[in-house]
Design a protein around this motif. Sequence first.
Motif, PDB file in Angstrom:
ATOM      1  N   ARG A 215       0.847  -1.192   0.000  1.00 28.46           N
ATOM      2  CA  ARG A 215       0.000   0.000   0.000  1.00 28.46           C
ATOM      3  C   ARG A 215       0.885   1.245   0.000  1.00 28.46           C
ATOM      4  O   ARG A 215       1.994   1.232   0.526  1.00 28.46           O
ATOM      5  N   SER A 216       0.363   2.304  -0.580  1.00 34.29           N
ATOM      6  CA  SER A 216       1.139   3.534  -0.669  1.00 34.29           C
ATOM      7  C   SER A 216       1.615   3.962   0.707  1.00 34.29           C
ATOM      8  O   SER A 216       0.810   4.076   1.640  1.00 34.29           O
ATOM      9  N   PRO A 217       2.922   4.203   0.882  1.00 33.81           N
ATOM     10  CA  PRO A 217       3.414   4.653   2.189  1.00 33.81           C
ATOM     11  C   PRO A 217       3.042   6.099   2.487  1.00 33.81           C
ATOM     12  O   PRO A 217       3.193   6.548   3.616  1.00 33.81           O
ATOM     13  N   LEU A 218       2.521   6.815   1.500  1.00 37.44           N
ATOM     14  CA  LEU A 218       2.199   8.234   1.687  1.00 37.44           C
ATOM     15  C   LEU A 218       0.710   8.514   1.617  1.00 37.44           C
ATOM     16  O   LEU A 218       0.213   9.400   2.298  1.00 37.44           O
ATOM     17  N   ASP A 219      -0.011   7.767   0.788  1.00 39.89           N
ATOM     18  CA  ASP A 219      -1.443   8.039   0.615  1.00 39.89           C
ATOM     19  C   ASP A 219      -2.195   6.727   0.386  1.00 39.89           C
ATOM     20  O   ASP A 219      -2.708   6.477  -0.704  1.00 39.89           O
ATOM     21  N   PHE A 384      12.394  -5.436  -7.736  1.00 39.19           N
ATOM     22  CA  PHE A 384      11.419  -5.059  -8.758  1.00 39.19           C
ATOM     23  C   PHE A 384      10.168  -4.490  -8.108  1.00 39.19           C
ATOM     24  O   PHE A 384       9.670  -3.421  -8.489  1.00 39.19           O
ATOM     25  N   MET A 385       9.629  -5.180  -7.128  1.00 34.72           N
ATOM     26  CA  MET A 385       8.384  -4.755  -6.487  1.00 34.72           C
ATOM     27  C   MET A 385       8.552  -3.419  -5.770  1.00 34.72           C
ATOM     28  O   MET A 385       7.727  -2.514  -5.907  1.00 34.72           O
ATOM     29  N   ALA A 386       9.617  -3.305  -4.972  1.00 35.06           N
ATOM     30  CA  ALA A 386       9.830  -2.075  -4.202  1.00 35.06           C
ATOM     31  C   ALA A 386      10.006  -0.874  -5.123  1.00 35.06           C
ATOM     32  O   ALA A 386       9.415   0.195  -4.895  1.00 35.06           O
ATOM     33  N   LEU A 387      10.798  -1.042  -6.166  1.00 38.30           N
ATOM     34  CA  LEU A 387      11.075   0.075  -7.055  1.00 38.30           C
ATOM     35  C   LEU A 387       9.838   0.474  -7.847  1.00 38.30           C
ATOM     36  O   LEU A 387       9.502   1.659  -7.944  1.00 38.30           O
ATOM     37  N   GLU A 388       9.139  -0.497  -8.409  1.00 34.59           N
ATOM     38  CA  GLU A 388       7.923  -0.172  -9.154  1.00 34.59           C
ATOM     39  C   GLU A 388       6.906   0.519  -8.253  1.00 34.59           C
ATOM     40  O   GLU A 388       6.259   1.498  -8.647  1.00 34.59           O
ATOM     41  N   HIS A 389       6.767   0.017  -7.041  1.00 30.44           N
ATOM     42  CA  HIS A 389       5.801   0.594  -6.100  1.00 30.44           C
ATOM     43  C   HIS A 389       6.158   2.045  -5.754  1.00 30.44           C
ATOM     44  O   HIS A 389       5.285   2.921  -5.746  1.00 30.44           O
ATOM     45  N   LEU A 390       7.431   2.318  -5.495  1.00 30.93           N
ATOM     46  CA  LEU A 390       7.837   3.659  -5.069  1.00 30.93           C
ATOM     47  C   LEU A 390       7.957   4.636  -6.227  1.00 30.93           C
ATOM     48  O   LEU A 390       7.864   5.861  -6.013  1.00 30.93           O
ATOM     49  N   ASP A 412      11.525   7.781   5.696  1.00 32.43           N
ATOM     50  CA  ASP A 412      12.235   7.062   4.637  1.00 32.43           C
ATOM     51  C   ASP A 412      11.306   5.994   4.082  1.00 32.43           C
ATOM     52  O   ASP A 412      11.127   4.925   4.664  1.00 32.43           O
ATOM     53  N   ILE A 413      10.697   6.278   2.932  1.00 34.30           N
ATOM     54  CA  ILE A 413       9.700   5.363   2.392  1.00 34.30           C
ATOM     55  C   ILE A 413      10.343   4.138   1.739  1.00 34.30           C
ATOM     56  O   ILE A 413       9.661   3.137   1.516  1.00 34.30           O
ATOM     57  N   VAL A 414      11.639   4.199   1.416  1.00 34.37           N
ATOM     58  CA  VAL A 414      12.310   3.003   0.907  1.00 34.37           C
ATOM     59  C   VAL A 414      12.451   1.975   2.031  1.00 34.37           C
ATOM     60  O   VAL A 414      12.097   0.806   1.881  1.00 34.37           O
ATOM     61  N   TYR A 415      12.977   2.418   3.158  1.00 37.49           N
ATOM     62  CA  TYR A 415      13.113   1.530   4.323  1.00 37.49           C
ATOM     63  C   TYR A 415      11.749   0.957   4.706  1.00 37.49           C
ATOM     64  O   TYR A 415      11.608  -0.245   4.951  1.00 37.49           O
ATOM     65  N   LYS A 416      10.746   1.813   4.736  1.00 40.22           N
ATOM     66  CA  LYS A 416       9.406   1.404   5.148  1.00 40.22           C
ATOM     67  C   LYS A 416       8.847   0.337   4.195  1.00 40.22           C
ATOM     68  O   LYS A 416       8.236  -0.647   4.629  1.00 40.22           O
ATOM     69  N   THR A 417       9.071   0.511   2.901  1.00 38.94           N
ATOM     70  CA  THR A 417       8.544  -0.427   1.913  1.00 38.94           C
ATOM     71  C   THR A 417       9.267  -1.768   1.964  1.00 38.94           C
ATOM     72  O   THR A 417       8.638  -2.834   1.903  1.00 38.94           O
ATOM     73  N   GLU A 423       8.180  -8.413   5.926  1.00 41.94           N
ATOM     74  CA  GLU A 423       7.164  -8.945   6.822  1.00 41.94           C
ATOM     75  C   GLU A 423       6.256  -9.932   6.092  1.00 41.94           C
ATOM     76  O   GLU A 423       5.565 -10.725   6.725  1.00 41.94           O
ATOM     77  N   GLN A 424       6.257  -9.870   4.757  1.00 42.90           N
ATOM     78  CA  GLN A 424       5.414 -10.763   3.967  1.00 42.90           C
ATOM     79  C   GLN A 424       6.195 -11.919   3.336  1.00 42.90           C
ATOM     80  O   GLN A 424       5.603 -12.942   2.999  1.00 42.90           O
ATOM     81  N   ARG A 425       7.505 -11.728   3.156  1.00 46.37           N
ATOM     82  CA  ARG A 425       8.361 -12.805   2.653  1.00 46.37           C
ATOM     83  C   ARG A 425       9.791 -12.521   3.078  1.00 46.37           C
ATOM     84  O   ARG A 425      10.278 -11.389   2.934  1.00 46.37           O
ATOM     85  N   LYS A 426      10.469 -13.510   3.587  1.00 46.42           N
ATOM     86  CA  LYS A 426      11.825 -13.319   4.111  1.00 46.42           C
ATOM     87  C   LYS A 426      12.789 -12.854   3.021  1.00 46.42           C
ATOM     88  O   LYS A 426      12.670 -13.246   1.859  1.00 46.42           O
ATOM     89  N   GLN A 427      13.756 -12.046   3.442  1.00 41.49           N
ATOM     90  CA  GLN A 427      14.914 -11.655   2.647  1.00 41.49           C
ATOM     91  C   GLN A 427      14.590 -10.890   1.372  1.00 41.49           C
ATOM     92  O   GLN A 427      15.398 -10.827   0.445  1.00 41.49           O
ATOM     93  N   MET A 428      13.423 -10.298   1.292  1.00 40.44           N
ATOM     94  CA  MET A 428      13.103  -9.495   0.117  1.00 40.44           C
ATOM     95  C   MET A 428      14.093  -8.336  -0.005  1.00 40.44           C
ATOM     96  O   MET A 428      14.434  -7.695   0.992  1.00 40.44           O
ATOM     97  N   VAL A 429      14.519  -8.016  -1.223  1.00 45.57           N
ATOM     98  CA  VAL A 429      15.636  -7.105  -1.507  1.00 45.57           C
ATOM     99  C   VAL A 429      16.840  -7.635  -0.733  1.00 45.57           C
ATOM    100  O   VAL A 429      17.293  -7.083   0.252  1.00 45.57           O
ATOM    101  N   GLN A 430      17.366  -8.724  -1.210  1.00 50.27           N
ATOM    102  CA  GLN A 430      18.298  -9.548  -0.444  1.00 50.27           C
ATOM    103  C   GLN A 430      19.686  -8.943  -0.308  1.00 50.27           C
ATOM    104  O   GLN A 430      20.330  -9.086   0.736  1.00 50.27           O
TER     105      GLN A 430
END
Length: 479
Positions: A215-219, A384-390, A412-417, A423-430
Motif C-alpha cells: 500500500r502507498s506509504p504516503l497516501d 522489482f516490487m519495491a522500485l515499481e511501487h515507489l 524514509d519510504i524506501v526503508y518502510k517499503t 514482513e510478507q516474505r523473508k529476505q526481500m531485496v536480499q
Amino acid sequence: MESISSRFRRTKKASPTTPPSGVLSGSPPDKSSSESKLDPVGRRESLPTLTIPTTNARNDLPSKSPFRQRFHFRHSHKRARSPTPATLPVPASPAVASQDSAVELGRSTPASAIEDKGEKEMIKETPKPRIPAFLTQSQQDIEAKFHELNWAERFRLQESANNTSPSFKFARVTAPETKILDRYANIQPWANNRVRLQVPDGHLDYINASPITLRSPLDPQSKPPHRYIAMQGPKSGTIDHVWRMVVEQLKSPAVIVMLTETHEGGMEKCFPYFPRTIEEEPWVIGEEDEFGDGFHAEIKCVDIEEHADGAIEVRKLNINVEGREDDMTVWHLLYRRWPDFGVPALEDIDSFFELMRLSKEKNASEDNPRVIHCSAGVGRSGTFMALEHLMREIDSGDVDRLEIDANRGGEDIVYKTVDALREQRKQMVQAEPQYLFIYQVLRKLWLDKHGLTEQDIREEPAAKRLEVDFDPFLDDQRS
C-alpha cells in the motif's frame, strides 16, 4: 510508465565551467577526513557516502547523465549533508503576471516588450523544489539502514523459533515434506503468508510462493495497492504446482515476470517450466493426477516477441483447462539482463522500465496479482516490487509533500517499503547493492521529474562530496 522511461533517454548536461543560477561552487573534495560509525552489533566501521556527481574532477569536463554513465564511488568517511535549496535574488519592485505567463517587474506588458537586459535578469524565478530528505542520505546511512533491516529479520526469525504457536504472525513452515519442494533451504514463505494450493483435504497444499500487498506509504487511502505473488524459480518437480497456482489465483489475462535465466554461471536457477517456442506441442499439466482431483490442463506457446533489443522475451501462452469453456491467456515476460545478487547495468535501465510497463499493460487489472520470480524469489523479485511501487510516489508528486509536512519530513519510504516486503516474505531485496539501487533510481527519477541535475542541488561545501571510482551497477556483486 512511458513518460518515466523517456526521461532516461536524454538528460541535459551540466555546464563544465559555469554552475546554473543560484548554485554555489566549492573547493575540491577533501579525501583526508574520516568518521567512523557503530554497526548494529557495536563494531566500528567506515562506510562510503552516496553521491551522483555531474562533473569529472580530473579534467573538469562535463560528465554524462548518471543513467548514461557508470555510478562510481570512492569511500569517504564524512556524511554528506542535506543540500540546501539555492536562493535567488528577489526583485525590489512588485511582480506582475502577464497573459503569456511571464513574470515581470512593475509592468503588465508582455515579456517580449522588456528590452532592458538588466531588468530581465532581475525577473523572479520559481524556487527549485526541495529534494526529499530520504533521497539525500549518505551511502553509509543507507547501508546502516540495510543492516537494520537484516537485524529486524533476525529478530523475527528468533521470535518464530521461540513461539511455536501456528497462529503466530511469523510462524515458520515446519512440515518436513516441504523441503524437497524448496529450491533453497533457507528461503521459505512465512507459514501464515503463503499461497495455498486448492487441493483435496489430506494433500499437501504447499508451494514456495507468497502473496504480496504493498500500500502507498504516503497516501494509502486514495491509491490502489500493488498486488504480486513472489515465487521461487520452479523446480522440475513443481511445474504442475506453478500452473495450478496460476489457474487458481489469477484472472485472464495474467502476467508472469521472470527475472532470471534458467541457468547462470553453470548452475540451474530455474527449471524451464514453460514452452519456449510456438513449434512445441502443448504441454500437459496434471497428467499424473498428483492430488486425485482430476485437474488437467494444456499449455501452448502461441506467440513470441522480443522487446528492448532482446532484453525482454514476451511469450503469449494459452492454457486450456479441462472442464472449462474459456481458455486462459498468460503473458510470460522473461527479462534477460539482471545478474543474480546484482542490479541491471546502466545501459539496461530503459529496458527495465519497459519490462514494468509491459507487465502492467498486459495484466487484466490492478487487483489481479502479477507473479514475479527470480531464482529464490526474494532478491531481484523484491527489488522489482519495491522500485515499481515507489516510482508511483515520485510520479504522482506525493513525495514532495514530505518536505512540507513537518511531522513526516524525515520519513524514509524506501526503508518502510522494504520492511513491509520482508514482513510478507523473508529476505526481500536480499543484497545491499539492490537496496542502494532503489535509492539511486528514485533520486534520478525525482531530479528528472523536476528538470534538475545533480549540479542544481549541489550542496556546500564541495569538499564534503565524493569523487568517482567504484561502480555498484557493473561490479560482480555476488555473495
